[in-house]
Design a protein around this motif. Sequence first.
Motif, PDB file in Angstrom:
ATOM      1  N   UNK A  12     -14.331   0.633   0.993  1.00 14.82           N
ATOM      2  CA  UNK A  12     -15.058   1.762   0.421  1.00 14.82           C
ATOM      3  C   UNK A  12     -14.614   1.981  -1.017  1.00 14.82           C
ATOM      4  N   UNK A  13     -15.575   2.269  -1.871  1.00 15.91           N
ATOM      5  CA  UNK A  13     -15.278   2.680  -3.240  1.00 15.91           C
ATOM      6  C   UNK A  13     -14.914   4.160  -3.208  1.00 15.91           C
ATOM      7  N   UNK A  14     -13.850   4.537  -3.918  1.00 16.60           N
ATOM      8  CA  UNK A  14     -13.372   5.916  -3.952  1.00 16.60           C
ATOM      9  C   UNK A  14     -13.693   6.516  -5.320  1.00 16.60           C
ATOM     10  N   UNK A  15     -14.394   7.653  -5.303  1.00 19.11           N
ATOM     11  CA  UNK A  15     -14.707   8.370  -6.538  1.00 19.11           C
ATOM     12  C   UNK A  15     -14.171   9.785  -6.380  1.00 19.11           C
ATOM     13  N   UNK A  16     -13.177  10.145  -7.178  1.00 22.63           N
ATOM     14  CA  UNK A  16     -12.567  11.468  -7.064  1.00 22.63           C
ATOM     15  C   UNK A  16     -13.516  12.519  -7.622  1.00 22.63           C
ATOM     16  N   UNK A  17     -13.828  13.529  -6.792  1.00 20.03           N
ATOM     17  CA  UNK A  17     -14.711  14.619  -7.202  1.00 20.03           C
ATOM     18  C   UNK A  17     -13.948  15.868  -7.604  1.00 20.03           C
ATOM     19  N   UNK A  26     -12.551  13.176  -2.387  1.00 18.01           N
ATOM     20  CA  UNK A  26     -13.099  11.916  -2.878  1.00 18.01           C
ATOM     21  C   UNK A  26     -14.414  11.614  -2.184  1.00 18.01           C
ATOM     22  N   UNK A  27     -15.316  10.985  -2.909  1.00 13.90           N
ATOM     23  CA  UNK A  27     -16.531  10.454  -2.304  1.00 13.90           C
ATOM     24  C   UNK A  27     -16.244   9.012  -1.924  1.00 13.90           C
ATOM     25  N   UNK A  28     -16.635   8.623  -0.721  1.00 18.54           N
ATOM     26  CA  UNK A  28     -16.439   7.268  -0.229  1.00 18.54           C
ATOM     27  C   UNK A  28     -17.797   6.604  -0.069  1.00 18.54           C
ATOM     28  N   UNK A  45     -13.808  12.390   1.639  1.00 19.31           N
ATOM     29  CA  UNK A  45     -12.447  12.368   2.170  1.00 19.31           C
ATOM     30  C   UNK A  45     -11.677  13.511   1.531  1.00 19.31           C
ATOM     31  N   UNK A  46     -11.048  14.329   2.368  1.00 18.93           N
ATOM     32  CA  UNK A  46     -10.192  15.420   1.893  1.00 18.93           C
ATOM     33  C   UNK A  46      -8.757  14.992   2.122  1.00 18.93           C
TER      34      UNK A  46
END
Length: 120
Positions: A12-17, A26-28, A45-46
């Motif tokens: 999964x690509x992780x994008x910190x929101x 994070x958005x996965x 993901x929290x």
Amino acid sequence: MRNYTYLGGARFTVINLFRSLRFDIDRLDMSWVDGEKPEFCRGLRIVDNDEINTVTVDGEDGDNLIYSLTYIFSKEDGADNFRAVTDQYLKVALETKEFLVTSQKKDPEGKSKVAEAVIH
């Protein structure tokens, strides 16, 4: 810091929101090739950095989490207030598994209950 993680053998690509002193949200996103689409392919993901706990949400819980963060942001003045109130909201949400902020509330003594913890 790497920008990917593995869940159930899938990358999964992780994008910190959002990042505060205690929590990261994070958005996965996953891209798959061949075979069938996995059951979980996109969500949030929290990460609770104090309790060393990670919770993955998708579907309605993920929608409620994004709605609640947007709602809190619109009600709070300043980044520090937003972070403090969001930390309080996330503590209750992770404990009760109720991610919709308008469903959280306080008891008469002002302590967070299952409904309305952040609403003024």
